[in-house]
Design an enzyme around this catalytic site. Structure first.
Site, short mmCIF file in Angstrom:
data_model
loop_
_atom_site.label_atom_id
_atom_site.label_comp_id
_atom_site.label_asym_id
_atom_site.label_seq_id
_atom_site.Cartn_x
_atom_site.Cartn_y
_atom_site.Cartn_z
N CYS A 78 210.16 94.42 -35.14
CA CYS A 78 211.10 95.44 -35.61
C CYS A 78 210.74 96.82 -35.05
O CYS A 78 210.94 97.05 -33.87
CB CYS A 78 211.19 95.40 -37.13
SG CYS A 78 212.73 96.09 -37.72
N HIS A 176 211.22 90.04 -38.94
CA HIS A 176 209.88 90.20 -39.53
C HIS A 176 209.21 88.84 -39.72
O HIS A 176 209.30 88.26 -40.81
CB HIS A 176 209.99 90.92 -40.87
CG HIS A 176 210.33 92.37 -40.74
ND1 HIS A 176 209.38 93.36 -40.68
CD2 HIS A 176 211.52 92.99 -40.61
CE1 HIS A 176 209.97 94.53 -40.54
NE2 HIS A 176 211.27 94.34 -40.49
N GLU A 178 206.31 88.14 -40.28
CA GLU A 178 205.17 88.20 -41.21
C GLU A 178 205.58 87.95 -42.65
O GLU A 178 204.73 87.80 -43.51
CB GLU A 178 204.48 89.57 -41.08
CG GLU A 178 205.23 90.77 -41.63
CD GLU A 178 206.37 91.27 -40.74
OE1 GLU A 178 206.71 90.60 -39.73
OE2 GLU A 178 206.94 92.32 -41.08
N1 GLN Z 1 214.80 101.06 -38.07
C1 GLN Z 1 213.38 101.14 -38.02
C2 GLN Z 1 212.91 102.01 -36.87
O1 GLN Z 1 213.66 102.63 -36.18
C3 GLN Z 1 212.75 99.78 -37.90
C4 GLN Z 1 212.91 99.02 -39.18
C5 GLN Z 1 211.80 98.03 -39.42
O2 GLN Z 1 210.77 98.05 -38.75
N2 GLN Z 1 211.99 97.22 -40.43
O3 GLN Z 1 211.74 102.06 -36.67
#
Ligand code: GLN
Length: 196
Positions: A78, A176, A178
């Site tokens: 992410c 994610h 994890e």
């Molecule tokens: N939108 C977040 C960002 O720009 C990422 C979201 C996340 O890691 N769950 O970092």
């Protein structure tokens, strides 16, 4: 096996738990000496703008780029996927990435926090199903032909977009892994250690 988790911001503990369950010796990375001691690194989800600022404030950005270029296997999930991108769409003013994977990532591509979702994906390497949790997730908007697409997901635009990719020993997921109870993505990272 010393598995680092970049511990500046984000869901560090969840990644550490998965890596420990796979038998790795987990090292939270906040300083240069810790960065030098590890043989793989997870860049967790969280907020990429904050991780970027803290990397620079802690003087870790350049040493991290050097270690990745020298072959350190790395997994970004992410916000971590955003950090690994070469180019970014919808970043904030001045936001920097590490340029580790030749791809363009769109930040918050699936929508805002309320648009978080759980989806069943097809894991391309073996055709199996992977349950993935998306939280304000990015997607890969453009990528070099040398980047392997491991999974795609349908966006609000109805089109499929890559949400898991691999470039040598550099892996990135928009979701994610994890928190899904499925450790295959982390296993892929640890399998790259030594192979790199
Ligand atoms: N939108 C977040 C960002 O720009 C990422 C979201 C996340 O890691 N769950 O970092």
């Amino acid at each position: 096996m010393k598995a680092g988790v970049l511990a500046l911001q984000g869901d560090v503990r969840e990644h550490a738990a998965v890596l420990a369950s796979l038998g790795a010796d987990v090292i939270p990375v906040r300083r240069r000496s810790e960065l030098e001691a590890i043989d793989s690194l997870v860049i967790p989800g969280g907020e990429s703008t904050t991780i970027d600022k803290l990397l620079r404030a802690f003087d870790l950005r350049d040493p991290l780029i050097e270690r990745i270029e020298a072959g350190l296997p790395v997994l970004g999930s992410c916000a971590g996927m955003i950090m690994l991108a070469r180019d970014l769409v919808d970043g904030i003013e001045g936001q920097q990435t590490l340029g580790a994977i030749p791809m363009t990532v769109r930040r918050n591509a699936f929508g805002r926090q309320v648009d978080s979702s759980e989806v069943s994906l097809t894991w391309v390497p073996d055709g199996s199903t992977m349950h993935a949790t998306f939280i304000r997730a990015p997607w890969v908007e453009a990528w070099d032909s040398s980047v392997e697409v491991l999974a795609t997901a349908a966006g609000p635009d109805g089109a499929e977009h890559p949400v898991a990719v691999r470039y040598g020993s550099r892996i990135a997921t928009a979701f994610h892994p994890e928190i899904s109870g499925d450790s295959r993505v982390h296993e892929l990272l640890l399998a790259s250690v030594g192979a790199a």
